[in-house]
Write an enzyme that holds these catalytic residues in place. Structure first.
Site, PDB file in Angstrom:
ATOM      1  N   HIS A  51       0.776  -1.208  -0.038  1.00  0.00           N
ATOM      2  CA  HIS A  51      -0.140   0.015  -0.056  1.00  0.00           C
ATOM      3  C   HIS A  51       0.669   1.279   0.083  1.00  0.00           C
ATOM      4  O   HIS A  51       0.370   2.017  -0.777  1.00  0.00           O
ATOM      5  CB  HIS A  51      -0.976   0.022   1.307  1.00  0.00           C
ATOM      6  CG  HIS A  51      -2.005   1.056   1.079  1.00  0.00           C
ATOM      7  ND1 HIS A  51      -1.623   2.265   1.755  1.00  0.00           N
ATOM      8  CD2 HIS A  51      -3.055   1.283   0.607  1.00  0.00           C
ATOM      9  CE1 HIS A  51      -2.658   2.977   1.783  1.00  0.00           C
ATOM     10  NE2 HIS A  51      -3.644   2.059   1.192  1.00  0.00           N
ATOM     11  N   GLU A  92      -4.031  -3.703   9.972  1.00  0.00           N
ATOM     12  CA  GLU A  92      -4.430  -2.779   8.785  1.00  0.00           C
ATOM     13  C   GLU A  92      -3.285  -1.732   8.481  1.00  0.00           C
ATOM     14  O   GLU A  92      -3.506  -0.574   8.902  1.00  0.00           O
ATOM     15  CB  GLU A  92      -5.701  -2.344   8.637  1.00  0.00           C
ATOM     16  CG  GLU A  92      -6.704  -3.512   8.218  1.00  0.00           C
ATOM     17  CD  GLU A  92      -8.076  -2.753   8.082  1.00  0.00           C
ATOM     18  OE1 GLU A  92      -8.213  -2.389   6.922  1.00  0.00           O
ATOM     19  OE2 GLU A  92      -9.098  -2.688   8.798  1.00  0.00           O
ATOM     20  N   HIS A 107      -0.981   0.889   6.879  1.00  0.00           N
ATOM     21  CA  HIS A 107      -1.243   2.046   5.822  1.00  0.00           C
ATOM     22  C   HIS A 107       0.039   2.630   5.615  1.00  0.00           C
ATOM     23  O   HIS A 107       1.035   1.982   5.018  1.00  0.00           O
ATOM     24  CB  HIS A 107      -2.607   2.926   5.924  1.00  0.00           C
ATOM     25  CG  HIS A 107      -3.517   2.267   5.830  1.00  0.00           C
ATOM     26  ND1 HIS A 107      -4.219   1.709   4.609  1.00  0.00           N
ATOM     27  CD2 HIS A 107      -4.598   1.877   6.806  1.00  0.00           C
ATOM     28  CE1 HIS A 107      -5.388   1.110   4.697  1.00  0.00           C
ATOM     29  NE2 HIS A 107      -5.596   1.233   6.012  1.00  0.00           N
ATOM     30  N   GLU A 142      -4.283   1.026  11.015  1.00  0.00           N
ATOM     31  CA  GLU A 142      -5.826   1.548  11.291  1.00  0.00           C
ATOM     32  C   GLU A 142      -6.550   1.153  12.598  1.00  0.00           C
ATOM     33  O   GLU A 142      -7.617   1.682  12.881  1.00  0.00           O
ATOM     34  CB  GLU A 142      -6.755   0.950  10.072  1.00  0.00           C
ATOM     35  CG  GLU A 142      -7.971   1.963  10.155  1.00  0.00           C
ATOM     36  CD  GLU A 142      -8.629   1.627   8.389  1.00  0.00           C
ATOM     37  OE1 GLU A 142      -9.854   1.968   8.386  1.00  0.00           O
ATOM     38  OE2 GLU A 142      -7.837   1.140   7.552  1.00  0.00           O
TER      39      GLU A 142
END
Length: 296
Positions: free
Chosen positions: A227, A267, A269, A283
């Site tokens: 990502h 999660e 990022h 997250e």
């Protein structure tokens, strides 16, 4: 290489830390995409949060400007936000439908942003003057942007499957990716002047040199959904594997290693580096701090 990983709680699990950068004060500054705020993690571990003014905004990416303030995109209400280290805020309106995503400080002292839903790259002077440049593509979804080593900005076109370059006069060059439907997202300037990027849909990293030559690096786990990416001063790059709950590293020789995060479903990022390690926004309301030991 061995890596020690610890997670530091920042905010509630629904706040959604997303983008991360090192501020001019040495602290880490993060966007809280779901809560509509900015968080600061000081070197002493102190955590402060700043709700956005006006409220909401879905802040995504944050960077330090040439004026010593933090600048960030408000993807939900077509604004660019500015926050001083003392907590003073202002918001700059963009054309309706811009959908700003990535933002980077340019070599001209201005802030440059990617218009995800407007097929534009924009420029914001520190006095708030906005200039937009139309891209030669429709529905390309300009996502993230970084300053290059060549007095230009480089950006990802997620749906057009290309890397773009825009010079300070607004002239645009597009470089199609070799892999179809690769879905480029994160992008960063490498230590050697080339630009690194991730291909979230293809499970690959990519490198493009100033002449436009592209080399791709397949990940061991092609479903990892890389990502965000940040340069490693040693010549490689660190990146988040959003779909695999890992942080990855590619060294200057092309070797790839991945490190599992302690909490399932964290999660990861945004990602940033400091002299004492690598930091990733999670997250779930936390940051991960990785301390590499290259000799182990």
């Amino acid at each position: 290489m061995t890596v020690e990983i610890r997670e530091i709680a920042l905010v509630g699990p629904d706040a959604g830390p997303y983008g991360i950068t090192v501020g001019p004060d040495g602290a880490l500054w993060l966007t809280l995409v779901h809560a509509g705020g900015i968080a600061r993690l000081g070197p002493d571990g102190d955590v402060r949060t700043y709700p956005l003014e006006p409220a909401g905004g879905r802040p995504l990416i944050i960077t330090t400007g040439s004026d010593g303030a933090l600048w960030f995109t408000r993807s939900g209400d077509d604004r660019i936000g500015r926050l001083t280290v003392d907590g003073e805020q202002r918001a700059i309106a963009l054309p309706a439908g811009t959908g700003p995503g990535g933002i980077a400080a340019g070599p001209d002292g201005a802030l440059w942003y990617a218009g995800m839903t407007s097929d534009t790259i924009g420029r914001v002077d520190t006095d708030g003057t906005v200039t937009g440049f139309a891209l030669p593509v429709t529905g390309g979804f300009a996502s993230m942007i970084t300053a290059g080593a060549d007095d230009a900005l480089w950006f990802t076109l997620n749906r057009a499957n290309a890397i773009g370059r825009i010079d300070l006069a607004g002239r645009v060059t597009l470089h199609p990716l070799p892999t179809p439907d690769a879905g480029p997202v994160g992008i960063t300037l490498g230590a050697d002047g080339s630009v690194w990027f991730v291909e979230i849909a293809a499970g690959q990293l990519g490198r493009i040199d100033p002449e436009g030559e592209i080399v791709e690096f397949p990940l061991p786990d092609r479903a990892a959904r890389p990502h965000a990416i940040v340069a490693d001063p040693a010549g490689g790059a660190w990146f988040t594997e959003w779909g695999a709950n890992r942080i990855g590293h590619l060294d200057a020789t092309g070797r790839i290693e991945s490190y599992d995060l302690p909490t399932p479903g964290a999660e990861p990022h945004g990602i940033a580096t400091t002299p004492d390690g690598v930091w990733a926004a999670l997250e779930i309301g936390a940051v991960a701090h990785l301390t590499p030991n290259p000799t182990a």
